[in-house]
Design a protein around this motif. Structure first.
Motif, PDB file in Angstrom:
ATOM      1  N   LEU A   1       0.832  -1.210   0.000  1.00  0.00           N
ATOM      2  CA  LEU A   1       0.000   0.000   0.000  1.00  0.00           C
ATOM      3  C   LEU A   1       0.864   1.258   0.000  1.00  0.00           C
ATOM      4  CD1 LEU A   1      -2.808  -1.031   2.497  1.00  0.00           C
ATOM      5  CD2 LEU A   1      -2.799  -1.136   0.017  1.00  0.00           C
ATOM      6  N   LEU A   2       1.980   1.204   0.742  1.00  0.00           N
ATOM      7  CA  LEU A   2       2.864   2.374   0.774  1.00  0.00           C
ATOM      8  C   LEU A   2       3.482   2.637  -0.601  1.00  0.00           C
ATOM      9  CD1 LEU A   2       4.671   1.962   4.207  1.00  0.00           C
ATOM     10  CD2 LEU A   2       3.173   3.820   3.524  1.00  0.00           C
TER      11      LEU A   2
ATOM     12  N   GLN B   1       2.167   1.909  -3.361  1.00  0.00           N
ATOM     13  CA  GLN B   1       1.133   2.458  -4.228  1.00  0.00           C
ATOM     14  C   GLN B   1       0.954   3.960  -3.975  1.00  0.00           C
ATOM     15  OE1 GLN B   1      -3.047   1.356  -3.799  1.00  0.00           O
ATOM     16  NE2 GLN B   1      -3.061   1.172  -6.011  1.00  0.00           N
ATOM     17  N   ALA B   2       0.966   4.340  -2.692  1.00  0.00           N
ATOM     18  CA  ALA B   2       0.868   5.764  -2.358  1.00  0.00           C
ATOM     19  C   ALA B   2       2.044   6.526  -2.966  1.00  0.00           C
ATOM     20  CB  ALA B   2       0.836   5.942  -0.846  1.00  0.00           C
TER      21      ALA B   2
END
Lengths: 381, 303
Positions: free
Chosen positions: A140-141, A143-144
């Protein structure tokens, strides 16, 4: 890995690719060159994700860092001392920003291509894994990160070319990029990079470090109990994946003649994962095949019906994960084992002999049968 | 406008963003805490809720349409979530990264479907008249401050949902089962809790809340095929900051992210705010790798 045993297959594939200019049109060759550049990135994903269990949804960032580093040099190559690139002039800048200036030198640009992406990737991975944060969080990081990187590129138009990115390159090290001969050499250079990355990865997976990565993927805590510090290992493999992505980005920029935020954002980054997922996350050869296959499919589908592509990609994700988690490579790899090949050859030979034997017997039986019939016919008569 | 008023205005904006983030992140945090699964198509549940509320407002009788829109968004997204859980997520149990990829595939297909049906440009939902006004502070140190009713309504909705969720988790039998499964799945199953059913209900409830968030969001911005994508990355950051399985953690994290973005935007542009938010999250997990609120266990977590 048993790279030694499979070497003949690898070399055969390499030969087929090296001779591609002989049997492909120049347009097809330029597409293949692009896709081979992208395959280098896929090899990095096999190492980090397939072997190390680190899923990155932001591989486009490292790809973009490599691509932009080279593109900045390409934009400056032909300019005089006080001149600035065209898009900066349009945005009202009058002098070159200080952080653009070093890219005038080709050595700096090449160093940036091979140093910045791995340093950034390794640093990020170390910071996150040091605190034992899980793989889902890391995905997720990243992706951010892809989101932040692409918005930053788009918004800083006067420094980065904004949405259009950097394009209109003339020459590299004095060679005109439009020249067909230069394109041909570029293709072989790309293939050479891919082959080196491939054989290096194959070697790496067979080393102690490669086995350690596998162990970390399957049971990180157990590896910790054995006394290893896992964070530096994961950071190292992720840095290597970043290096591959950066080199791929630089080569892709040369082939495509453009690098823009459309190639580094959230969706392109996840597309990179599709290539490897389809090809087989644990197979180097599969990842290359997957990259070529998916990109050719994309090229073909989006030229016919552009709307269809996202549906196809979505379906590919769902199908690969549920039905074929090991991808094409998972189907191919066992077939390529020398033992398997020998086994099939044996079966084949046995089958052939049997078949021939049966056939011969049948023929003989047929002959006797017809002979008997003839006898009967004669008796009746 | 005075400096205080400006600051207070941004604070209000931050809380308003936080309330939508909270609605979007609640379902994510619940199902991640319970099942270890991240649903990448959660953002498309927002989108689904938005489009459902648009369709209801267009076709339903005017008097009840507004309430119906929220009901449709809630149940539409909830049913879709349940289908997704049964057909896909259940089959990938114990493979969190694969679930992430499969649900991302679903998300892409849904986005493209929305683009084919409703077009790439957003559809507008007009809020009813009683929500159209705003409270404006006249004169004094806070003169010029403006609080639109729509935003106040969304904040109220988020608070209501939070209270209901809190009541469900702490006061009902379902909540008891949820807490049991969260703490020790095998033990809960051994004691007769139907863990898969609990998973299904909570997952579906989470997507239903996201649908509500989408309907609320439709009141302040046009519904586009990518509306989910633009919020979901922040919702993920909320989940990372909040820690697993505690409502309070998710609430605090949503407020933190909302306020952070709003206050950073006073000093710099939106694009730098993204970069700073990411830096902030990475710095934060250096201090508290398991988020703001941690459920202490002696288990060695592999997730």
């Amino acid at each position: 890995m048993n790279g030694g045993k499979r070497l003949p297959y690898y070399l055969a594939a390499l030969l087929i690719l090296a001779l591609a200019p002989a049997y492909l049109s120049s347009y097809e060759l330029s597409l293949l060159g692009r896709f081979l550049a992208l395959s280098i990135l896929s090899l990095g994903l096999v190492l980090a994700w397939g072997r190390g269990g680190i899923l990155s949804l932001g591989q486009g960032v490292f790809f973009g860092l490599g691509g932009y580093a080279l593109a900045m040099h390409l934009k400056l190559e032909r300019l005089g001392a006080g001149e600035i690139p065209d898009f900066m002039e349009w945005s009202g800048l009058t002098s070159l920003p200080w952080w653009w200036a070093p890219f005038r030198s080709s050595a700096v640009a090449l160093l940036a291509v091979v140093l910045v992406p791995p340093a950034f990737a390794g640093g990020l991975a170390y910071l996150v894994f040091r605190r034992r944060v899980g793989g889902v969080y890391f995905a997720l990081l990243t992706q951010a990160l892809a989101l932040a990187f692409s918005t930053l590129l788009i918004s800083q138009q006067k420094f980065t070319g904004g949405f259009n990115g950097l394009t209109d390159f003339n020459e590299l090290f004095g060679f005109a990029l439009g020249d067909p001969k230069v394109q041909l050499v570029l293709y072989w250079i790309t293939l050479a990079f891919l082959a080196s990355a491939f054989f290096f990865s194959d070697w790496l997976l067979g080393t102690h470090f490669g086995k350690l990565l596998c162990a970390i993927r399957d049971g990180e805590n157990r590896v910790r109990f054995l006394g290893y510090d896992t964070a530096p290992c994961k950071a190292a493999i992720f840095a290597l994946a970043g290096l591959f992505a950066g080199v791929a980005g630089a080569l892709f920029t040369l082939h495509a003649g453009v690098i823009s935020p459309a190639m580094v954002g959230v969706v392109p980054s996840i597309e990179m994962v599709v290539w490897v997922a389809v090809g087989g996350r644990e197979s180097l050869l599969g990842a290359v095949i997957g990259t070529l296959a998916v990109n050719m499919g994309k090229d073909w589908i989006s030229s016919a019906t552009p709307e269809l592509w996202l549906f196809v990609m979505g379906a590919l994700f769902v199908m690969v994960v549920t039905i074929l988690p090991r991808g094409i490579g998972g189907l191919l790899e066992p077939l390529l084992q020398p033992e398997t090949v020998r086994y099939y050859l044996k079966i084949g030979r046995y089958g052939l002999v049997r078949w021939l034997g049966l056939a011969r017997r049948e023929i003989e039986a047929g002959q006797t049968g017809s002979a008997m019939k003839q006898e009967q016919v004669e008796q009746n008569a | 406008m005075s400096e205080y008023a400006l600051l207070l205005g941004q604070l209000f904006n931050g809380i308003s963003v936080a309330s939508i983030l909270l609605l979007a992140a609640l379902g994510l945090a619940l199902s991640f805490g319970l099942m270890g699964v991240i649903n990448m198509s959660h953002g498309e549940m927002l989108m689904l809720g938005g489009y459902l509320s648009f369709l209801t407002l267009r076709f339903a009788p005017a008097r009840a349409a507004f309430a119906l829109a929220f009901v449709a968004a809630f149940f539409g997204a909830g049913v879709f979530g349940a289908l997704l859980e049964v057909t896909l997520i259940r089959r990938l149990y114990g493979r969190p990264l694969d679930t992430l990829l499969a649900t991302w595939g679903v998300s892409l297909a849904l986005q493209q479907a929305a683009r084919s049906i409703f077009g790439p440009i957003g559809v507008e939902v007009t809020a009813p008249k009683w929500l159209a006004g705003s409270i404006t502070v006249k004169g004094g140190a806070l003169g010029g401050l403006n609080f639109p009713f729509v935003r106040l309504f969304i904040i109220g909705l988020a608070v209501a949902v939070l209270v209901v969720m809190w009541a469900i988790i702490t006061r009902t039998r379902l909540g008891l089962c949820v807490r049991a499964v969260h703490q020790d799945r095998d033990m809960a199953e051994a004691l007769g809790v139907r863990t898969r059913l609990v998973d299904l209900v909570m997952f579906s409830l989470g997507t239903a809340i996201a649908g509500l968030a989408g309907a609320a969001l439709a009141l302040i911005a046009p519904v586009t095929p990518t509306v989910g994508q633009s919020y979901i990355v922040y919702a993920f950051m909320v989940v990372i900051l909040g820690g697993l399985g505690r409502l309070l953690g998710t609430l605090l994290a949503a407020v933190l992210v909302g306020l952070f973005s709003a206050s950073v935007q006073i000093f710099t542009s939106v694009s730098f705010a993204d970069v700073l938010l990411l830096t902030f999250v990475i710095a934060f997990i250096q201090l508290r790798p398991r988020g703001i609120m941690v459920v202490r266990t002696r288990a060695l977590e592999e997730a």
